[in-house]
Design an enzyme around this catalytic site. Structure first.
Site, PDB file in Angstrom:
ATOM      1  CG  HIS A  56      31.770  18.078   7.983  1.00 51.71           C
ATOM      2  ND1 HIS A  56      32.115  17.228   9.012  1.00 51.71           N
ATOM      3  CD2 HIS A  56      30.903  18.967   8.527  1.00 51.71           C
ATOM      4  CE1 HIS A  56      31.481  17.587  10.116  1.00 51.71           C
ATOM      5  NE2 HIS A  56      30.745  18.648   9.847  1.00 51.71           N
ATOM      6  CG  HIS A  68      27.444  22.566   9.237  1.00 55.28           C
ATOM      7  ND1 HIS A  68      26.577  21.659   9.800  1.00 55.28           N
ATOM      8  CD2 HIS A  68      28.692  22.186   9.642  1.00 55.28           C
ATOM      9  CE1 HIS A  68      27.253  20.783  10.535  1.00 55.28           C
ATOM     10  NE2 HIS A  68      28.543  21.078  10.445  1.00 55.28           N
ATOM     11  CG  LEU A  69      25.279  24.097   2.282  1.00 58.16           C
ATOM     12  CD1 LEU A  69      24.754  23.398   1.033  1.00 58.16           C
ATOM     13  CD2 LEU A  69      26.188  25.260   1.887  1.00 58.16           C
ATOM     14  CG  ASN A  90      31.890  20.172  19.338  1.00 60.46           C
ATOM     15  OD1 ASN A  90      32.845  19.556  19.799  1.00 60.46           O
ATOM     16  ND2 ASN A  90      30.633  19.808  19.522  1.00 60.46           N
ATOM     17  CG  ASP A 119      32.753  21.218  10.978  1.00 58.32           C
ATOM     18  OD1 ASP A 119      31.556  21.461  10.698  1.00 58.32           O
ATOM     19  OD2 ASP A 119      33.119  20.918  12.134  1.00 58.32           O
ATOM     20  CG  HIS A 142      27.421  29.640  14.024  1.00 61.07           C
ATOM     21  ND1 HIS A 142      26.259  28.904  14.172  1.00 61.07           N
ATOM     22  CD2 HIS A 142      28.438  28.761  14.220  1.00 61.07           C
ATOM     23  CE1 HIS A 142      26.567  27.640  14.459  1.00 61.07           C
ATOM     24  NE2 HIS A 142      27.883  27.528  14.479  1.00 61.07           N
ATOM     25  N   PRO A 200      29.484  26.813  18.507  1.00 66.97           N
ATOM     26  CG  PRO A 200      29.540  24.475  18.698  1.00 66.97           C
ATOM     27  CD  PRO A 200      28.679  25.676  19.001  1.00 66.97           C
TER      28      PRO A 200
HETATM   29  O1  DOR Z   1      31.850  23.502  15.388  1.00 64.88           O
HETATM   30  C1  DOR Z   1      30.929  22.848  14.966  1.00 64.88           C
HETATM   31  N1  DOR Z   1      29.880  23.444  14.377  1.00 64.88           N
HETATM   32  N2  DOR Z   1      30.926  21.528  15.091  1.00 64.88           N
HETATM   33  C2  DOR Z   1      29.847  20.779  14.809  1.00 64.88           C
HETATM   34  O2  DOR Z   1      29.919  19.588  14.960  1.00 64.88           O
HETATM   35  C3  DOR Z   1      28.605  21.409  14.331  1.00 64.88           C
HETATM   36  C4  DOR Z   1      28.898  22.683  13.683  1.00 64.88           C
HETATM   37  C5  DOR Z   1      27.684  23.520  13.449  1.00 64.88           C
HETATM   38  O3  DOR Z   1      26.676  23.006  12.955  1.00 64.88           O
HETATM   39  O4  DOR Z   1      27.736  24.725  13.703  1.00 64.88           O
END
Ligand code: DOR
EC number: 3.5.2.3
Length: 437
Positions: free
Chosen positions: A64, A66-67, A284, A311, A315, A329
């Site tokens: 899990h 996020h790139l 989240n 996860d 950001h 989040p």
């Molecule tokens: O905290 C989170 N950030 N939960 C998610 O499900 C998505 C993720 C995001 O893409 O930033």
């Protein structure tokens, strides 16, 4: 130095601790382990790496990540995220589909897969969206993504829940044709609208709208039942509550094909952090309570929770350095995951190093169906390895992390265990704790 490294295709890693064997050598030639044992001769032309005091594990695998590429290359790229992953001890990551455009077509998943291959720091396995645009209304081209060069096997609308039970049922049925799995972001949206943090004592005190545990648990229970009903495979993303662990235990006792992951931050941090109003703590599902942490740690030790997944959610500053309600989040995770697992699971005696290999490499590789990953060092096995110093510690300095973003909640915290080296098919992606490219 880099010129020399490119030429190195043989290694002798000396005196590592390999799955309980002390002072084991690992010989590597042309990307493959050729021998594991004491006092091995160096393969011809081999570079020798003294690994005394280090633990060798199969390269870590993240289910899990996020790139952010395509679309938010200011927050992360496939290359920068891959570098963070290698530095964290990973040799493979599964890239979530909530990019822009969304990875809901063969074209986008192939693009991400190619970018990963070009960066060459970890294997990047794209996850495909379940529904077009993550909108929950129309099923995405799952078959085309499975047939693409990226060979997608995990599908997820992560960031959003596949809330419609009929859509979830159809998706579960559909992926059976090619041995796929649906990874669910378990959040009943009708119970979390406007939510800012865990619903509990702190949300009441701080006056922030709460995200109740039941919003996660209701979806997990529903989806376990659906999975059993259609005899498919479900993977539950970022499990965060004690009640979820109970439901998973029950579902597994039925023999249903359900797996689950927990994130390092849910093993360590609580909702008390929201009292800072610092959005770096907004995630989240949200940080929960000490009782949840205890149940999650126990569930991971027991195997009710199968894997640790980061996860990793980078950001950009404008999305995090703002008021809590406006912030997105998510938190960085790739470079801190292993250390947090050591702190929360190994140090208290809940997992040993073999358990770390199981929860962070073998099992995630099996869930994702990643060939050549999650395999213990042995002759003939691709040399995907990480070397860890269990006795070292380090302090997190956000500016020193490889991610393009800075949203780590661990700034200035000191953690046990450092990654000294990582090998992807015999190529050193990290040496002396530094990325080689
Ligand atoms: O905290 C989170 N950030 N939960 C998610 O499900 C998505 C993720 C995001 O893409 O930033």
């Amino acid at each position: 130095m880099s010129r020399e490294r490119e030429a190195v295709n043989s290694w002798l890693i000396k005196n590592a601790s390999v799955l309980g064997r002390r002072n084991a050598d690992i010989a590597i030639t042309d990307g493959v382990i050729t021998a594991v044992g004491e006092g091995l001769d160096a393969p011809e032309g081999a570079e020798i790496l003294d690994a005394s005091g280090l633990v060798a594990l199969p390269g870590l695998v993240d289910l899990h990540t996020h790139l952010r590429e395509p679309g938010r290359e200011d927050a992360e790229t496939v290359e920068s995220g891959s570098r963070a992953a290698a530095l964290g001890g990973y040799t493979a990551v599964c890239a979530m589909a909530n990019t822009s455009p969304v990875a809901d077509t063969a074209g986008v998943v192939e693009q991400v897969w190619r970018l990963g291959r070009d960066a060459g720091l970890v294997d990047v396995q794209p996850i495909g969206a379940v529904t077009v645009g993550l909108a929950g209304e129309q099923m995405a081209e799952l078959g085309a993504m499975a047939d693409s060069a990226a060979k997608v096997r995990i599908f997820s609308d992560d960031g959003f829940c596949v809330a419609d039970p009929k859509m979830m049922r159809r998706a579960l049925e559909y992926v059976k044709a090619f041995g796929g799995v649906i990874a669910q972001h378990a959040e009943e949206p009708r119970l979390t609208g406007g939510a800012q943090m865990h619903e509990g004592e702190y949300s009441a005190r701080l006056g922030l709208a709460g995200w109740p545990a039941v919003a996660e648990e209701a979806i997990i229970a529903r989806d376990c039942l659906l999975t059993g009903h259609v005899d498919s495979r479900l993977h539950v993303c970022h499990v965060s509550t004690a009640g979820s662990v109970e439901i998973l235990r029950w579902a597994k006792s039925k023999g249903w094909r359900v797996t689950a992951e927990v994130c390092p931050h849910h093993l360590l941090l609580t909702d008390e952090r929201a009292a800072t109003y610092d959005p770096v703590n907004k995630v989240n599902p949200p940080l929960r309570t000490d009782a949840d942490i205890e149940a999650l740690r126990a569930g991971l030790a027991e195997g009710v929770i199968d894997a640790v997944a980061t996860d990793h959610a980078p950001h950009a500053a404008e999305d995090k350095e703002c008021e809590w309600a406006a912030a997105r989040p998510g938190m960085l995770g790739l470079q801190t995951a292993l250390s947090i697992v050591v702190k929360t699971m190994v140090e208290p005696g809940l997992l040993d190093w073999d358990g770390v290999a199981e929860r962070m490499s073998r099992t995630p590789a099996r869930i994702a169906g990643l060939e050549g990953h999650g395999l213990d060092p042995a002759p003939g096995v691709p040399a995907n390895l990480t070397l860890i110093d269990p006795n070292a510690s380090w302090t997190v300095v956000p500016n020193e992390l490889a991610s393009l973003s800075r949203n780590t909640p661990y700034s200035a915290m000191t953690f046990p265990a450092t990654v000294r080296a990582t090998f992807l098919r015999g190529e050193a992606t990290v040496l002396d704790g530094k990325a080689t490219k």
